[in-house]
Design a protein around this motif. Structure first.
Motif, short mmCIF file in Angstrom:
data_model
loop_
_atom_site.label_atom_id
_atom_site.label_comp_id
_atom_site.label_asym_id
_atom_site.label_seq_id
_atom_site.Cartn_x
_atom_site.Cartn_y
_atom_site.Cartn_z
N SER A 1 41.21 43.17 42.31
CA SER A 1 39.85 42.81 41.94
C SER A 1 38.87 43.66 42.72
O SER A 1 39.16 44.11 43.84
N GLU B 1 37.82 32.80 42.42
CA GLU B 1 36.55 32.07 42.55
C GLU B 1 36.57 31.14 43.75
O GLU B 1 35.56 31.00 44.47
N SER B 2 37.72 30.51 44.00
CA SER B 2 37.80 29.60 45.14
C SER B 2 37.64 30.34 46.46
O SER B 2 37.16 29.77 47.45
N ALA C 1 41.76 34.13 38.11
CA ALA C 1 40.30 33.91 38.12
C ALA C 1 39.96 32.67 38.94
O ALA C 1 38.98 32.67 39.71
N ARG C 2 40.75 31.62 38.79
CA ARG C 2 40.50 30.37 39.54
C ARG C 2 40.66 30.60 41.04
O ARG C 2 39.81 30.18 41.85
N LYS D 1 32.29 34.54 39.86
CA LYS D 1 32.91 34.44 38.55
C LYS D 1 32.72 35.74 37.77
O LYS D 1 31.84 36.53 38.08
N ASN D 2 33.58 35.93 36.79
CA ASN D 2 33.46 37.06 35.87
C ASN D 2 33.38 38.40 36.58
O ASN D 2 32.56 39.26 36.24
N GLU E 1 44.04 33.20 33.97
CA GLU E 1 43.22 32.05 34.34
C GLU E 1 43.48 31.63 35.78
O GLU E 1 42.55 31.27 36.51
#
Length: 234
Positions: free
Chosen positions: A99, A65-66, A61-62, A71-72, A58
């Motif tokens: 990623s 995204e920032s 992912a946070r 997302k995803n 989590e």
């Protein structure tokens, strides 16, 4: 309130994200300027500390995204860096992720990050052990791509075989025979030929393809034969 373990040291735990992107010519990584001490202003991977109420996944992912606004997207935990002196301020254990994003979908972050794309072949010195993180992530990407169709996460939904070959060549740092590469890739049965062509490079053009995402999970092992010596990636 639950009792705490006694006589145990307390460490900080962080996540660091190696963000790979592809611009149609080069495999790249996304770096930022570190905004706080130590080593403020130096180039760094995107990272941060895990909050009390979130898992490592989590947190990654946070943070991602920032930075990217996305997302995803594909991300994978690949290594834990825990050398006692890796962070000069205090003992920090870092859980590292890589990623994969399509650069064209990437949204420019706020100016506070000073984010910039660099070729995997030519990027600046990084803080702490971040250079080691990038090298291990690159090896993990190469190995994982021998049996999973993860490199398609770096491409647009429609792509040509020359673009796909260019990506594979840059990821593995090698050259593939055009005819053999096309034949082996098409033999996987996972590419769906489209009716339209990309005519940017020539009048004849090259047909677009799409990945058959419905069936690629059970057939993704077929990508193994595309890599000259997969055992060298272990």
């Amino acid at each position: 309130m639950a009792a705490k373990y006694i006589n145990q040291s307390r460490f900080t735990v962080a996540v660091d994200c190696i963000v790979f992107g592809y611009d149609g010519q080069n495999l790249k990584i996304l770096l930022i300027k570190r905004a706080f001490t130590p080593m403020v202003g130096r180039w760094s991977l995107m990272g941060g500390f895990i909050a009390k109420d979130e898992s490592a996944d989590e947190a990654a992912a946070r943070i991602l995204e920032s930075l990217t606004g996305l997302k995803n997207i594909y991300q994978e935990q690949f290594y834990t860096f825990s050398a006692p002196n890796r962070d000069t301020r205090e003992r920090t254990i870092s859980i590292a992720y890589f990623s994969l994003i399509d650069i064209k979908k990437y949204k420019e972050p706020s100016s506070e990050y000073h984010a910039e794309w660099f070729s995997i072949k030519d990027y600046p010195d990084l803080i702490f052990d971040h250079t080691e993180m990038v090298k291990i992530a690159q090896k993990r990407l190469q190995y994982k791509a021998t049996s999973h169709a993860i490199l398609f996460e770096l491409l647009p939904d429609k792509f040509t075989l020359p673009l796909l070959q260019s990506l594979f060549e840059d990821v593995y740092g090698t050259s593939f025979d055009k005819g053999n590469f096309s034949r082996k890739m098409l033999s996987t049965g996972l590419l769906q030929k489209q009716k339209d062509k990309d005519k940017a490079g020539s009048k004849k053009g090259a047909f677009f393809y799409k990945l058959d995402r419905k069936h690629y999970q059970q057939n993704s092992h077929k990508f193994l034969k595309l890599v000259p010596n997969p055992n060298s990636l272990l």
